[in-house]
Design a protein around this motif. Structure first.
Motif, PDB file in Angstrom:
ATOM      1  N   UNK A 146      -0.337  -4.835  92.729  1.00  0.00           N
ATOM      2  CA  UNK A 146       0.165  -4.018  93.964  1.00  0.00           C
ATOM      3  C   UNK A 146      -0.589  -4.725  95.267  1.00  0.00           C
ATOM      4  N   UNK A 147      -1.360  -5.121  95.530  1.00  0.00           N
ATOM      5  CA  UNK A 147      -1.681  -6.138  96.895  1.00  0.00           C
ATOM      6  C   UNK A 147      -3.113  -6.389  96.545  1.00  0.00           C
ATOM      7  N   UNK A 148      -3.572  -7.229  98.130  1.00  0.00           N
ATOM      8  CA  UNK A 148      -4.714  -7.724  97.910  1.00  0.00           C
ATOM      9  C   UNK A 148      -5.691  -7.229  98.621  1.00  0.00           C
ATOM     10  N   UNK A 149      -5.551  -6.561  98.974  1.00  0.00           N
ATOM     11  CA  UNK A 149      -6.841  -5.567 100.052  1.00  0.00           C
ATOM     12  C   UNK A 149      -7.299  -4.797  98.729  1.00  0.00           C
ATOM     13  N   UNK A 154     -10.504  -4.073  94.591  1.00  0.00           N
ATOM     14  CA  UNK A 154     -11.426  -3.626  93.596  1.00  0.00           C
ATOM     15  C   UNK A 154     -11.903  -3.396  92.685  1.00  0.00           C
ATOM     16  N   UNK A 155     -10.059  -2.767  91.801  1.00  0.00           N
ATOM     17  CA  UNK A 155     -10.323  -2.629  90.331  1.00  0.00           C
ATOM     18  C   UNK A 155      -9.918  -3.129  89.643  1.00  0.00           C
ATOM     19  N   UNK A 162     -15.778  -6.550  97.047  1.00  0.00           N
ATOM     20  CA  UNK A 162     -16.178  -5.165  97.610  1.00  0.00           C
ATOM     21  C   UNK A 162     -16.444  -4.335  97.501  1.00  0.00           C
ATOM     22  N   UNK A 163     -16.924  -3.119  98.226  1.00  0.00           N
ATOM     23  CA  UNK A 163     -18.165  -2.107  97.646  1.00  0.00           C
ATOM     24  C   UNK A 163     -17.423  -1.163  96.967  1.00  0.00           C
ATOM     25  N   UNK A 168     -13.585   2.813  93.695  1.00  0.00           N
ATOM     26  CA  UNK A 168     -13.807   4.163  92.976  1.00  0.00           C
ATOM     27  C   UNK A 168     -12.979   5.212  93.926  1.00  0.00           C
ATOM     28  N   UNK A 169     -11.924   5.008  94.655  1.00  0.00           N
ATOM     29  CA  UNK A 169     -11.371   5.477  95.110  1.00  0.00           C
ATOM     30  C   UNK A 169      -9.746   4.876  94.793  1.00  0.00           C
TER      31      UNK A 169
END
Length: 444
Positions: A146-149, A154-155, A162-163, A168-169
């Motif tokens: 979906x995104x590089x962000x 992070x998942x 990435x923290x 987790x969100x």
């Protein structure tokens, strides 16, 4: 074919650019070793590399090119716009005209904002949803990207830097599994539900999209459709028009500009205005990019819209794709490989599957197929076509696949690609370590 100059340039790219490419899906680890063409030009469905090799191309700029490379009306429109200046300190008339064109195609959207990359607009959509709901959790479908962000990457396995608290969100649900959507929404305070309405391989089950819409309304979550692939391949009006379900926000890109860099966030006025001047709420810093409204890409987009209104590119893609799938699958059957090599998917967005002698999906066998297709003049990690693929291109691709099947059948009979595959197999683009395609090693 030889790849001497391409190999030299690829080695130089690895010295200059992390990963040797500016997009991980274009990386050398996605192709057979020492067979990574560095391209110099394209026309229609064909491309030429630095060694003078000519290929029929599939994938078409990561699905961003539907009208064909160097499609003249788009180039002419962009050139005319550039001749009048590309970037100003105030909006141009093209911003009005392009927005009107876009919103005429997507009747479920009230406002649009243009950007350059898909990640720009998916992340902007998430930001809007969080601001609108006062929640932070994102429910993302188990689609691959979906995104590089941070909220998405992070998942994944490639989450260094990435923290964990950010990752987790974002929680996951399964496509076509309405119970998994309901479970996520009932156990989390979800700001946004984001998914592709359909994929190349899977159509929405009856009632699935309607059920997701109803669950979002019931739980107060913002529904976001990612139309990067489906927009201008399923329909210029998006998959939302094909399936009759309207999201709150939708994110567009890829084929919008036939290769020119442009993306779009579109949606309901009450959400979009959170980033505007017609709200009493705290404002969202939505999208503010120097190059978002440059004139060449907006003019290219308008030319794409005109082409879709007058030339039926989707019909041409689907006709060519059906011929290709039937021909390659027939070649697979002739070679006794029906259980090992198959072409699947929507005709305008085809993929091929490659299995080993046990019938299990295999990167080594995939690489062997890619290698042999390259040797026979076809470049592509998929069979995603364009409206520029002619009958001759399709026939040549089927012939190339037939030749590749002869080598593939030898590997199936031997139970291994050893002696047939040159170099190491390809590896997933998003993975934790550089191995198994780390530079300077020969580990398997």
């Amino acid at each position: 074919m030889n790849f001497f100059e391409s190999n030299r340039l690829q080695a130089r790219l690895h010295e200059l650019v992390p990963g040797g490419a500016h997009t991980y899906a274009r990386g050398s680890d996605q192709y057979p070793e020492n067979m990574t063409p560095i391209l110099v030009r394209g026309a229609g469905a064909r491309v030429w590399d630095a060694d003078g090799n000519e290929f029929i191309e599939y994938g078409m700029g990561l699905r961003s090119v539907t009208l064909g490379h160097a499609y003249r009306p788009v180039l002419d429109a962009a050139a005319a716009a550039m001749a009048n200046g590309m970037n100003f300190s105030r909006p141009s008339v093209l911003e009005v005209l392009a927005a009107e064109d876009f919103l005429s195609l997507v009747p479920g959207a009230d406002m649009v904002k243009f950007a350059k990359n898909g990640s720009d607009v998916t992340t902007a959509a998430i930001k809007l949803a969080r601001a609108a709901t006062g929640r932070t959790t994102v429910a993302a479908c188990n689609h691959p990207f979906f995104s590089v962000d941070d909220w998405f990457i992070g998942g994944t396995d490639m989450c260094a830097g990435i923290p964990g608290v950010i990752a987790a969100d974002t929680v996951r649900f399964s496509y076509n599994d309405l119970e998994s959507v309901a479970a996520v929404l009932s156990t989390h305070a979800v700001a946004a539900v984001i998914l592709e309405a359909a994929t190349a391989l899977v159509e929405p089950a009856p009632g699935f999209l309607e059920g997701v819409r109803e669950l979002c309304d019931r739980h107060g979550a913002v529904l976001i459709f990612d139309e990067m692939i489906t927009g201008f391949r399923w329909s210029e009006h998006g998959a939302q028009s094909v399936y009759g379900v309207t999201p709150d926000l939708s994110c567009w890109g890829k084929a919008m500009g036939n290769g020119f860099p442009i993306s779009a966030l579109a949606g309901k006025r009450e959400l979009m205005e959170l980033g505007g001047l017609n709200t009493d709420r705290d404002r969202v810093f939505l999208l503010s990019t120097t190059h978002g409204p440059e004139t060449a890409s907006l003019a290219a987009f308008r030319a794409v819209v005109h082409a879709y209104a007058t030339e039926d590119p989707i019909g041409r893609m689907e006709t060519a794709g059906r011929r290709l799938a039937q021909g390659v699958n027939a070649a697979s059957a002739e070679a006794g490989l029906t259980d090992y090599v198959r072409v699947l998917g929507r005709p305008s967005c085809l993929i091929f599957t490659t299995a080993d002698a046990e019938g299990v999906g295999s990167q080594p066998f995939r690489t062997l197929f890619l290698q042999e297709m390259l040797n026979n003049g076809v470049l592509g990690q998929s069979f995603v076509d364009s409206a520029a693929h002619t009958d001759a291109d399709i026939d040549a691709t089927i012939d190339a696949a037939r030749a590749a099947m002869l080598v593939y059948a030898k590997a199936i009979d031997a139970g291994s690609v050893t002696g047939l595959l040159t170099g190491r197999p390809v590896a997933p683009a998003i993975r934790r370590t550089a191995a198994p395609r780390r530079l300077g090693t020969d580990e398997v």
